[in-house]
Scaffold this motif. Structure first.
Motif, short mmCIF file in Angstrom:
data_model
loop_
_atom_site.label_atom_id
_atom_site.label_comp_id
_atom_site.label_asym_id
_atom_site.label_seq_id
_atom_site.Cartn_x
_atom_site.Cartn_y
_atom_site.Cartn_z
N UNK A 1 23.54 -12.25 181.66
CA UNK A 1 23.86 -11.60 180.39
C UNK A 1 24.15 -12.71 179.40
N UNK A 2 23.11 -13.10 178.67
CA UNK A 2 23.22 -14.31 177.87
C UNK A 2 24.31 -14.24 176.81
N UNK A 3 24.68 -13.03 176.41
CA UNK A 3 25.72 -12.95 175.38
C UNK A 3 27.08 -13.36 175.92
N UNK A 4 27.21 -13.33 177.27
CA UNK A 4 28.50 -13.68 177.86
C UNK A 4 28.49 -15.05 178.50
N UNK A 5 27.60 -15.91 178.03
CA UNK A 5 27.46 -17.25 178.60
C UNK A 5 28.79 -17.98 178.65
N UNK A 6 29.19 -18.38 179.85
CA UNK A 6 30.41 -19.16 180.07
C UNK A 6 31.66 -18.51 179.46
N UNK A 7 31.70 -17.20 179.51
CA UNK A 7 32.85 -16.51 178.94
C UNK A 7 34.09 -16.73 179.78
N UNK A 8 35.24 -16.76 179.11
CA UNK A 8 36.51 -16.93 179.82
C UNK A 8 36.83 -15.65 180.59
N UNK A 9 37.76 -15.75 181.57
CA UNK A 9 38.15 -14.53 182.31
C UNK A 9 38.68 -13.45 181.36
#
Lengths: 317, 253
Positions: free
Chosen positions: B29-37
């Motif tokens: 899900x590219x919109x959530x790339x490396x998203x924090x917890x």
């Protein structure tokens, strides 16, 4: 008391040892040679990718002599091996693969030697604490540290430790820092020394526990010698033999750890050469790396046995 | 059986996570790339927006499954070989002992790299076979040393004196005697196998879908400046897996 064997006997034994060692290296080289040529899958597809044209593949096959009969290929392999070569690297055809590997070896050897020095010191110190200070807190802490070092994998704590120490605290150089120098080496060696230190600590602790019960130590104490002197000068030499054996046996783990650590910290050395060759499927370089590793193994084992015999008369044949 | 509580609990948790979460560890899900917890991604996201909780639990399960299978096979092969050699004694025992010493000290990781590199798309089976090639040695060595003790025991002597064929003595008496010690070795071998498999996938020899502990750690290292939580999840998962498998071999009785 050592018996003096006839000189001819000793030369014969030495020769047998050398031949045995050469056979081991040859065997390992042969296994890798056949693995690359007999395992399913076309080596040219491996190197060039699935989309490569037939002309390119034919050219590569000719370059690697894969179109020749297997026996002839093996003969060619043995011939180059006798000259200390393995065949040209695929990514840099003007250089022999063995040269690439051997050029990278000193850096890794330095790393390995430093970690052995650090690890052995750490292990001995922890073992001494554990046995000599058994009833104190320090002894129990040392025991816990030995257990921890043996159970936490290098692959798990090295990246985490590097993030904390290099990225957040800036105490050690960042990975791939060209000016890392001695501090970088020391940090890498320290990381690599922890599993080794735990192994040495275990063996040293077992040896020291045996020594602690022995009469000669009680005599030393009865003579009124200070506690530190008793442990360092009288008890410690008894575990040097097993420590040397453990260190020699840990070479495999050390090399594996060096490959992972060099890839992690982006230090030049055998590890990065192997990782790059792996990514590019540069098979001759991988062959050379395996053979060099096998050769290192036999040398270190032989040296370990010699050193053990030299330090501990009980171990002499 | 308390030694198996921790591994069982971990496996249960991982399975529950896998079943409960609809997130596929391979789903990007590219919109959530490396998203924090966050609420929807308790462990955060990795490269490409992959859900780290799903990825880490799936990778851990796979790794532990491989380690368990290889360790069990190594126990079967190694213990049988060591017990047989120990029972025969003499030069057979010496040769097997030498072989064990050799295999254990040898830089087999480098050889494994070399062999696996020759395979276009190494599968779990290839990795398992390569790891098994050295995993049997500690078990054989343990069985050998146990047999030295057992051979002298009276019930074994009695069985042989009664004319029991060698294989029956082996199966009925020798092997069961070696099992308690082998069980202790099982835990540390399984733990070492989990780490070895992770090291192989860290260097790029893992499954092509990237669901492996080593690949996860590799992602974490690459993203450590921007998103340190990825590294924490990866190394944490490996640590927990290794320590839990070690717990099977807890020497404190």
């Amino acid at each position: 008391m050592t018996t003096r064997r006839p000189a001819l006997d000793r030369v014969g034994a030495w020769l047998a040892g050398v031949i045995g060692a050469a056979l081991v290296v040859l065997l390992v080289g042969t296994v890798v040679f056949f693995a690359f040529r007999l395992l399913p899958g076309d080596p040219t597809a491996l190197v060039l990718g699935d989309q490569a044209g037939e002309a390119e593949r034919a050219a590569l096959r000719a370059q690697l002599h894969l179109d020749e009969p297997l026996a002839r290929q093996y003969g060619r392999f043995l011939g180059s091996l006798a000259h200390g070569q393995v065949g040209p690297s695929l990514r840099r055809p003007d250089v022999d693969a063995a040269t690439l590997v051997l050029d990278a070896l000193p850096a890794t050897a330095l790393l390995a030697a430093s970690s052995v020095a650090l690890g052995a010191t750490l292990g001995i110190a922890l073992a001494l604490c554990s046995v000599a200070l058994r009833r104190r807190v320090a002894g129990r802490v040392a025991d816990r540290l030995i257990a921890l070092g043996a159970s936490v994998p290098l692959l798990a704590f090295a990246p985490a430790a590097t993030w904390v120490l290099a990225v957040r605290l800036r105490w050690v150089p960042l990975p791939a820092d060209p000016d890392a120098g001695a501090r970088g080496l020391l940090y890498a060696a320290a990381l690599l020394s922890l599993p080794l230190g735990a192994a040495v600590g275990r063996i040293a602790r077992a040896s020291l526990e045996v020594a602690a019960q022995s009469p000669f130590l009680q005599v030393a104490r009865a003579k009124g010698l200070g506690s530190l002197r008793v442990w360092l000068v009288h008890a410690l030499p008894t575990c040097v033999g097993p420590i040397v054996t453990v260190v020699a046996a840990q070479l495999g783990a050390l090399l594996g750890g060096a490959v992972v650590l060099e890839r992690l910290l982006e230090r030049r050395g055998l590890g990065t050469v192997v990782a790059e060759a792996l990514a590019a499927r540069d098979l001759p370089v991988l062959e050379a790396a395996v053979i060099v590793a096998a050769a290192l193994f036999v040398v270190v084992q032989a040296a370990g046995t010699r050193v053990h015999a030299a330090l501990d008369p009980r171990a002499r044949a | 059986m308390s030694r198996l509580v921790w591994p069982a609990a971990l496996i249960l948790v991982a399975l529950v996570v896998r079943a409960a979460r609809s997130a596929d560890p391979r789903r990007l899900d590219l919109s959530a790339e490396l998203a924090r917890p966050s609420g929807s991604h308790p462990f955060g996201c990795g490269e490409g927006g992959v859900d780290l909780l799903a990825l880490s639990s799936e990778a851990l399960l796979r790794g532990m499954a491989l380690a368990a299978v290889v360790a069990a096979l190594a126990l079967a092969i190694g213990t049988s070989l060591g017990a047989w050699a120990g029972l025969r004694g003499g030069s057979t025992a010496r040769h097997v002992q030498r072989m064990c010493d050799f295999v254990q000290a040898f830089p087999s990781f480098v050889v494994a790299l070399g062999v696996l590199a020759a395979i276009p798309r190494p599968t779990r089976v290839h990795v398992a076979v390569v790891l098994l090639a050295t995993a049997w040695a500690p078990f054989a060595r343990l069985a050998l040393s146990e047999l030295r003790v057992v051979r002298g025991l009276q019930y074994v002597e009695a069985a042989r004196a009664l004319g029991a064929p060698a294989h029956r003595v082996l199966v009925r008496h020798a092997i069961p005697a070696t099992l308690p010690v082998a069980r202790a070795q099982l835990g540390s071998s399984a733990s070492a196998l989990l780490v070895a498999d992770a090291a192989l996938s860290f260097l790029g020899l893992g499954p092509s879908d990237g669901v492996a502990l080593g690949a996860l750690i590799d992602q974490g290292v690459g993203a450590s400046l921007r998103a340190p939580h990825v590294l924490l999840v990866g190394t944490g998962a490996l640590c927990v897996g290794a320590l839990v498998l070690q717990a099977i071999a807890d020497p404190k009785r």
